[in-house]
Design a protein around this motif. Structure first.
Motif, mmCIF file in Angstrom:
data_model
loop_
_atom_site.group_PDB
_atom_site.id
_atom_site.type_symbol
_atom_site.label_atom_id
_atom_site.label_comp_id
_atom_site.label_asym_id
_atom_site.label_seq_id
_atom_site.Cartn_x
_atom_site.Cartn_y
_atom_site.Cartn_z
ATOM 1 N N THR A 75 -3.099 14.804 -17.381
ATOM 2 C CA THR A 75 -2.379 15.750 -18.214
ATOM 3 C C THR A 75 -2.592 17.162 -17.698
ATOM 4 O O THR A 75 -1.652 17.934 -17.578
ATOM 5 N N ASP A 76 -3.858 17.506 -17.419
ATOM 6 C CA ASP A 76 -4.210 18.841 -16.950
ATOM 7 C C ASP A 76 -5.367 18.770 -15.961
ATOM 8 O O ASP A 76 -6.271 17.945 -16.131
ATOM 9 N N VAL A 77 -5.343 19.675 -14.980
ATOM 10 C CA VAL A 77 -6.434 19.819 -14.032
ATOM 11 C C VAL A 77 -6.777 21.302 -13.942
ATOM 12 O O VAL A 77 -5.891 22.150 -13.834
ATOM 13 N N LEU A 113 1.550 16.003 -10.701
ATOM 14 C CA LEU A 113 1.190 16.609 -11.977
ATOM 15 C C LEU A 113 2.118 17.754 -12.369
ATOM 16 O O LEU A 113 2.388 17.980 -13.533
ATOM 17 N N GLY A 114 2.601 18.480 -11.395
ATOM 18 C CA GLY A 114 3.460 19.630 -11.673
ATOM 19 C C GLY A 114 2.649 20.907 -11.789
ATOM 20 O O GLY A 114 1.513 20.894 -12.252
ATOM 21 N N MET A 157 0.387 19.745 -7.291
ATOM 22 C CA MET A 157 1.323 20.565 -8.052
ATOM 23 C C MET A 157 2.780 20.126 -7.922
ATOM 24 O O MET A 157 3.645 20.639 -8.626
ATOM 25 N N GLN A 158 3.068 19.157 -7.060
ATOM 26 C CA GLN A 158 4.443 18.676 -6.923
ATOM 27 C C GLN A 158 4.914 18.040 -8.222
ATOM 28 O O GLN A 158 4.133 17.426 -8.955
ATOM 29 N N SER A 164 -11.550 24.363 -1.729
ATOM 30 C CA SER A 164 -10.398 23.528 -2.057
ATOM 31 C C SER A 164 -9.408 23.518 -0.898
ATOM 32 O O SER A 164 -9.222 24.506 -0.201
ATOM 33 N N ASN A 165 -8.759 22.382 -0.735
ATOM 34 C CA ASN A 165 -7.789 22.199 0.333
ATOM 35 C C ASN A 165 -6.400 22.616 -0.173
ATOM 36 O O ASN A 165 -5.888 21.998 -1.102
ATOM 37 N N PRO A 166 -5.800 23.646 0.421
ATOM 38 C CA PRO A 166 -4.490 24.109 -0.051
ATOM 39 C C PRO A 166 -3.420 23.020 -0.059
ATOM 40 O O PRO A 166 -2.585 22.970 -0.954
ATOM 41 N N LYS A 167 -3.443 22.137 0.932
ATOM 42 C CA LYS A 167 -2.449 21.058 0.981
ATOM 43 C C LYS A 167 -2.667 20.062 -0.152
ATOM 44 O O LYS A 167 -1.718 19.528 -0.715
ATOM 45 N N ALA A 168 -3.917 19.819 -0.505
ATOM 46 C CA ALA A 168 -4.217 18.921 -1.626
ATOM 47 C C ALA A 168 -3.735 19.533 -2.933
ATOM 48 O O ALA A 168 -3.165 18.831 -3.785
#
Length: 130
Positions: A41-43, A65-66, A60-61, A51-55
């Motif tokens: 639901t949320d992260v 999750l969006g 976020m796609q 953090s890996n920008p590609k991950a």
């Protein structure tokens, strides 16, 4: 409460929990090997160097999750995985290094106490609002 130190036990606990809410300092490559995005639901995560920008981009796609459900907190260091009836609180980031058998030495506590899970949800909500 159960203490987990073997990566395979931690991975299995996360699968069993089916987390809907996750707060992790670092999101790394391979995060989707450990979580099902349709359960999420949320992260909340730290957008810092670890953090890996590609991950993050993948998470976020829209078909994952969006962007509206991914929240950033620069000083986040916690690792919390909350499901409906269970939660995991520990040291493992959502990355291959944090979850693999050959990665770092990690530890986590599996929580099944309803009151403690409610407390963790409050903490998560505070992180999200920050």
């Amino acid at each position: 409460m159960k203490i987990l130190t073997k990566p395979s036990d931690i991975r299995q606990a996360i699968k069993d929990i089916k987390p809907s809410h996750v707060a992790v300092a670092f999101l790394g490559d391979g995060w989707d090997e450990y979580l099902c995005s349709w359960d999420l639901t949320d992260v909340v995560l730290s957008p810092t160097v670890g953090s890996n920008p590609k991950a993050i981009e993948l998470l976020m796609q829209e078909d994952e999750l969006g962007h509206e459900n991914v929240h950033f907190l620069d000083d986040l260091h916690a690792k919390i995985y909350i499901g409906k009836n269970k939660a995991l609180l520990g040291s493992c980031n959502l990355s291959r290094n944090g979850m693999s058998d050959n990665g770092l030495r990690e530890a986590a506590v599996l929580i099944e106490d309803e009151e403690k899970i409610k407390e963790l949800r409050i903490v998560f909500d505070q992180y999200k609002k920050s």
